[in-house]
Design a protein around this motif. Sequence first.
Motif, PDB file in Angstrom:
ATOM      1  N   SER A   1      -2.699  -0.941   6.107  1.00  0.00           N
ATOM      2  CA  SER A   1      -1.184  -0.966   6.904  1.00  0.00           C
ATOM      3  C   SER A   1      -0.397  -0.587   5.680  1.00  0.00           C
ATOM      4  N   ASP A   2       0.744   0.052   5.930  1.00  0.00           N
ATOM      5  CA  ASP A   2       1.839   0.066   4.891  1.00  0.00           C
ATOM      6  C   ASP A   2       1.984  -1.149   3.998  1.00  0.00           C
ATOM      7  N   ASP A   3       2.116  -2.295   4.802  1.00  0.00           N
ATOM      8  CA  ASP A   3       2.606  -3.395   4.299  1.00  0.00           C
ATOM      9  C   ASP A   3       1.583  -4.268   3.553  1.00  0.00           C
ATOM     10  N   GLU A   4       0.274  -3.839   3.651  1.00  0.00           N
ATOM     11  CA  GLU A   4      -0.989  -4.623   2.926  1.00  0.00           C
ATOM     12  C   GLU A   4      -0.782  -4.556   1.550  1.00  0.00           C
TER      13      GLU A   4
ATOM     14  N   LEU B   1       1.930   9.724  -5.964  1.00  0.00           N
ATOM     15  CA  LEU B   1       2.688  10.981  -5.464  1.00  0.00           C
ATOM     16  C   LEU B   1       3.744  11.323  -6.757  1.00  0.00           C
ATOM     17  N   ARG B   2       4.623  10.183  -7.158  1.00  0.00           N
ATOM     18  CA  ARG B   2       5.561  10.487  -8.165  1.00  0.00           C
ATOM     19  C   ARG B   2       4.900  10.717  -9.446  1.00  0.00           C
TER      20      ARG B   2
ATOM     21  N   ASP C   1       4.679  16.658  -1.382  1.00  0.00           N
ATOM     22  CA  ASP C   1       4.305  16.239  -0.037  1.00  0.00           C
ATOM     23  C   ASP C   1       4.951  14.827   0.545  1.00  0.00           C
ATOM     24  N   ASP C   2       5.152  14.770   1.739  1.00  0.00           N
ATOM     25  CA  ASP C   2       5.282  13.431   2.494  1.00  0.00           C
ATOM     26  C   ASP C   2       4.342  12.562   2.272  1.00  0.00           C
ATOM     27  N   PRO C   3       4.771  11.378   1.818  1.00  0.00           N
ATOM     28  CA  PRO C   3       3.759  10.219   1.521  1.00  0.00           C
ATOM     29  C   PRO C   3       3.172  10.066   2.966  1.00  0.00           C
TER      30      PRO C   3
ATOM     31  N   ALA D   1       0.802  -1.069   0.066  1.00  0.00           N
ATOM     32  CA  ALA D   1      -0.130   0.056   0.051  1.00  0.00           C
ATOM     33  C   ALA D   1       0.739   1.404  -0.074  1.00  0.00           C
ATOM     34  N   ARG D   2       1.879   1.246   0.740  1.00  0.00           N
ATOM     35  CA  ARG D   2       2.612   2.255   0.795  1.00  0.00           C
ATOM     36  C   ARG D   2       3.459   2.661  -0.448  1.00  0.00           C
ATOM     37  N   GLU D   3       3.747   1.515  -1.330  1.00  0.00           N
ATOM     38  CA  GLU D   3       4.290   1.828  -2.843  1.00  0.00           C
ATOM     39  C   GLU D   3       3.222   2.490  -3.726  1.00  0.00           C
TER      40      GLU D   3
END
Length: 272
Positions: free
Chosen positions: A192-195, A162-163, A169-171, A154-156
Amino acid sequence: MGEADAGTPSFEMTWSSTTSSGYCSQEDSDSELEQYFTARTSLARRPRRDQDEPVEWETPDLSQAETEQKIKEYNSQINSNLFMSLNKDGSYTGFIKVQLKLVRPVSVPSSKRPPSLQAAQRGPGRGTAVRRRTSFYLPKDAVKHLHVLSRTRAREVIEALLRKFLVVDDPRKFALFERAERHGQVYLRKLSDDEQPLRLRLLAGPSEKALSFVLKENDSGEVNWDAFSMPELHNFLRILQREEEEHLRQILQKYSYCRQKIQEALHACPLG
C-alpha cells in the motif's frame, strides 16, 4: 555516507545493471504509441497467466530496545557496507534494493536525453510543463539501491525512482511489490502507499529470498484513466474509433453476405 536529515526522506541510488535501454522517439500523435497501446492494451483486459500470490508478513510493532537489537542482528548478517543505523529520534536509516520489472516504455521530456547514471544521482526535478515526450524502455531487471528512512513510504520510493530518471509518467501507473520465495514458490504482494519498505526489510532480515522489492506496472484490473496524459487519452479515443469502425464493417459485411445468399436462393426457386 552522511546521516540523513531526520526531517526529510533521504534517497541515494546506485546503478547495478549494464544492460542498455531501447529508445524510441515518440511525439504526441506518433504511430509507435498507437501500435504500443493497440498491441499491449487494446482496451481489452486479457487474463494474466501468472497471478500474484497473496502472502502475509509479520509486522509487529517494535520497542526502541527491540529495534536497536534488530538493527544489530541485521548488520551482523550482511556482507557489504549497506548497514542500517539508528538515529537519536528513534528512526533509522538503511538501504533497500529495488528490482525494476517494467514491460512498458516510460516517458521523459523529449528535449532531454534519458539520464545517465551521473545525472540520475544528481536527481534534478521534473519539468513543470511537458508537451512532447520521448519513450524508452528501462533496462530489463535493472537494480537500484536506495538509502531511505524508516518512515519513508512506498509511494515516496516510487516517486523518487521516477524523479531520478526524469520519468514524467504518473506515479499511480507503478506499484512497489514485495517478493518472497517459500518452498520453491514465488509470492508477490503489492505494498500500500503508506507501508514502509525499510521497516519490512528490517523485520525480514537481509535475505533476498525472504524479502525483496520489485517495481512493476500497477495493473489493478481496471483502467485508471486519471493516470494517463492528454496525448494518451486522445490516442485511446482514436483506437476506440478505429475498433468501432472495424466492428461495424464486419457486421455490415456479414449481413450483406447473408442477404445476398438469401436473394440467390430466392432466384433459384421455381415460380409457383
